[in-house]
Design an enzyme around this catalytic site. Structure first.
Site, short mmCIF file in Angstrom:
data_model
loop_
_atom_site.label_atom_id
_atom_site.label_comp_id
_atom_site.label_asym_id
_atom_site.label_seq_id
_atom_site.Cartn_x
_atom_site.Cartn_y
_atom_site.Cartn_z
N GLU A 178 35.77 46.47 56.18
CA GLU A 178 35.51 46.59 54.99
C GLU A 178 35.12 48.07 54.66
O GLU A 178 34.31 48.60 55.06
CB GLU A 178 34.35 45.67 54.68
CG GLU A 178 33.86 45.73 53.12
CD GLU A 178 32.73 44.74 53.22
OE1 GLU A 178 32.27 44.41 52.04
OE2 GLU A 178 32.05 44.35 54.09
N CYS B 33 33.96 39.98 54.34
CA CYS B 33 32.49 39.72 54.71
C CYS B 33 31.94 38.53 54.20
O CYS B 33 32.19 37.59 54.58
CB CYS B 33 31.82 41.02 54.47
SG CYS B 33 30.40 41.44 55.42
N LYS C 176 36.77 41.23 46.86
CA LYS C 176 36.01 40.29 47.66
C LYS C 176 35.27 39.52 46.38
O LYS C 176 35.20 39.85 45.41
CB LYS C 176 34.75 41.37 48.07
CG LYS C 176 33.49 40.86 48.70
CD LYS C 176 32.85 41.74 49.30
CE LYS C 176 31.62 41.02 50.30
NZ LYS C 176 30.75 42.04 50.96
#
Length: 690
Positions: free
Chosen positions: A56, A182, A125
């Site tokens: 990330e 994540c 994200k």
């Protein structure tokens, strides 16, 4: 690519090689980070991988904090991304990079998917943590905030943008990729759940994830459970050395799971960049989704959401003659527990499953005794050990096991001696019944040539003996009010190596019916090794395991080993059990099974041997595998199902399956094997020369 070369190419066999890359990062230095990512991309491509995932925000470093709001950093990140896109032209690899992207004045934490110089799509994200040490809402917006379906990026128009994107390799039919970032995995329902239901076979997570004590175990738990629930592969990579340690530390944890099984993992706390590489079996995932029909039911339940996913197609463009050899390790004994740490637990559990089944059956029949035939061979030995444990559980003396050894025309001195030693060691009530007089009477009634003194050892001669043994046992059961415990195992049921009806095919209750021969050998060795029955019992158990497997129905010479060998007819049980596992558990086509067997058994890639003595460690060539695979296919699919369609009750023991018509396997008794055997032409007799 020739047919022979194609056979040995892992991509041709339904695998893909995937990589998680953990580069050393330099905080707020996209140029250096891009250069290191290019180096790792090249290294991954040279290993034969087709998919590589980076951490990330790997272009800038995750720990830039308020530097993310500096235009100079964002501009340099864009330049670094351009470098990565340009470098990707040289490789047949789809690469996923982490970078901040400013879209319509809003900053997003993104995964950029690149292949062959083309940006395939951008995934923002979804869930931004803003608790404890995380302050992502200070810097980024959730992907849900963007209403765009496409963006312009690095001279490309209409690049797909959003969290509901699938990336499908048109030249690898089963490779469909979904990407999340994540914290998305930490959410109650990760976005990848819906990605899998929409058809993704490989789920990719670009993560940063600082380290705290014990966190790696939780990461593994999340990856294992998500891959298992989604019947998918799951790639996860976290930031490593080089991220800012102002307040946090980073361990560079990356892994690859396949349906709950860990395939590869990085080394934590490394000070150099590293790759973790694994060969993912897409066929396995596809077959599991077919079988586990709740997967399709879940997709139907969330149909409206799933229909909102878009698919981006791309071609890897692998070279026409490219062939990548399998690096994944396959155990030669898939039914046998090989992990020493869990070995005792697994063996104990297997016995407990068998014991519970028989205890329940005795209670329901109001029986306090058992009848069992003891040959001095492997299967009846294991069944007798189960019976002994049953009596212990019920608080009954082991003398309530009425054990009978019944020598026939071909019973050897070795096995007869082993039968008596075993019955004494266990503490059963031991009997010997010579079945030769009753067999001879039967042969006379049938006017069989043997009854006239001719040495004719045909199927009738063999089955008269097997039938007489079982007939005696059932009548003894009537006499003593005790059920007959069957001894036939999963391997014999698969290959039809049993006498139908009044023979070893039948019993009041089977205990071994879902345990293959290789596992029974191991379990008997395990009891011998732990010494739980005493030294005398351990000695005879070891002798029994060392005895060649035989029905002992055809007379031989005076050798200490039986003259009639089962494996000479049906094939080596260790190889046939391997074949059975991958056909029964996964439904693989025969060429795929042969491919796996070749890599499991060939010399230079030794599989693990779970307590198999050195002298028993066989090797099989591809020609051997092909030969015995043909025997298996004919016997399993065409000749033996009618026997399995009416077998006695028995408990299922392992996830490798059972052949009960009331459980794992329901098939027509008059099916044909032609569809399976016709594929054998795809298997070469020899590996390519190197």
């Amino acid at each position: 690519m020739s047919q022979q070369s194609a056979f040995f190419d892992l991509y041709h066999q339904g695998f893909v090689r995937a990589t998680v890359a953990v580069p050393v990062v330099r905080v707020a230095n996209p140029e250096a980070n891009a250069a290191e990512s290019v180096r790792l991309l090249r290294e991954a491509a040279e290993s034969g991988t087709c998919l590589v995932a980076f951490p990330e925000l790997g272009l800038t470093g995750y720990s830039c904090e308020d530097l993310f709001h500096q235009q100079a950093l964002l501009d340099q990140a864009m330049a670094g991304l351009r470098t990565l896109v340009e470098a990707s032209k040289a490789y047949p690899v789809v690469a996923v990079f982490g970078s901040p992207l400013k879209i319509d004045g809003t900053l997003y934490n993104c995964a950029v998917v690149v292949c062959r110089g083309r940006i395939l799509g951008v995934v923002p994200k979804t869930y931004l943590p803003n608790y404890r040490e995380f302050y992502e809402l200070r810097h980024f917006a959730s992907g849900d905030a963007c209403r765009r379906a496409a963006i312009d990026l690095l001279d490309q128009k209409d690049v797909p943008f959003g969290s509901r994107l699938l990336f499908h390799a048109t030249d690898l039919e089963r490779l469909k990729i979904h990407i999340e970032i994540c914290e998305d995995l930490w959410a109650p329902i990760p976005p990848s759940t819906f990605g899998a239901l929409a058809g993704a076979s490989v789920l990719v997570n670009l993560s940063a994830s600082n380290v705290t004590m014990g966190k790696e175990d939780y990461r593994r738990l999340l990856g294992a459970s998500q891959s298992a629930r989604c019947l998918s592969a799951y790639l996860y990579c976290a930031s490593g050395f080089g991220e800012s340690t102002t307040d946090l530390a980073w361990d560079g944890h990356g892994y690859i799971y396949e349906n709950g099984t860990l395939l590869a993992e990085t080394r934590r706390f490394e000070y150099e960049s590293q790759l973790a590489v694994a060969d993912i079996d897409l066929d396995r995932l596809s077959q599991d989704r077919i079988r586990q029909n709740t997967f399709a039911q879940s997709a139907q339940r969330h149909r409206d959401l799933i229909e909102s996913f878009r698919t981006v197609e791309f071609a890897l463009g692998r070279a026409s003659g490219a062939s990548v050899e399998l690096e994944r390790s396959y155990d030669r004994f898939p039914y046998v527990p090989v992990d020493p740490a869990s070995r005792d637990l697994r063996c104990h559990e297997i016995y407990e499953i068998q014991v519970q089944g028989l205890v329940k059956r005795m209670k329901s029949m109001q029986a306090n005794k058992l009848v069992i035939g003891i040959s001095g061979g492997l299967d009846s030995t294991h069944a007798l050990l189960v019976c002994a444990r049953v009596m212990d559980v019920l608080g009954l003396p082991r003398t309530h096991i009425l054990a009978y050894t019944m020598p026939g025309f071909a019973t050897g001195k070795r096995t007869l001696d082993q039968a008596h030693r075993l019955m004494r060691a266990v503490g059963a009530t031991a009997h010997e019944i010579d079945i030769r007089p009753s067999c001879l009477q039967m042969l006379k009634d049938l006017q069989h040539p043997y009854s006239r003194g001719e040495a004719v050892y045909d199927v009738t001669f063999e089955n008269v003996q097997a039938g007489e043994r079982t007939s005696h046992l059932f009548r003894l059961a009537n006499l003593h009010g005790a059920p007959v415990v069957g001894t036939s195992d999963l391997s014999e049921l698969a290959l039809g190596w049993s006498t139908y009806g009044v023979g070893d095919h039948m019993a009041h209750y089977h205990v071994n019916a879902s345990i293959p021969k290789t596992l029974i050998q191991y379990l008997v060795r395990w009891v011998a090794a732990n010494g739980s029955l005493g030294a005398d019992a351990s000695a005879v158990l070891n002798d029994i395991v060392d005895t060649e497997i035989s029905p002992e129905l055809v007379p031989g010479d005076a050798s200490s080993q039986p003259a009639q060998l089962s494996e000479a007819v049906v094939g080596p049980y260790e190889l046939q059990d391997f074949i059975l596992y991958y056909i029964l558990r996964f439904g693989y086509a025969p060429p795929k099974v042969a491919y796996l067997a070749y890599y499991a058994w060939r010399d230079r890639r030794r599989g693990r041997w779970p307590d198999v003595p050195e002298g028993k460690r066989n090797q099989y060539t591809l020609a051997d595998i092909k030969r015995w695979l043909d025997v298996f296919l004919l016997r399993f699919f065409q000749l033996s199902q009618y026997k399995r369609s009416c077998i006695a009750n028995a408990p299922k023991v392992g996830s490798g399956g059972s052949l009960s018509p009331r459980g794992d396997w329901r098939a027509p008794s008059d099916g044909e094997a032609a569809a399976w055997r016709s594929t054998l032409t795809q298997i070469p007799n020899d590996p390519p020369r190197t």
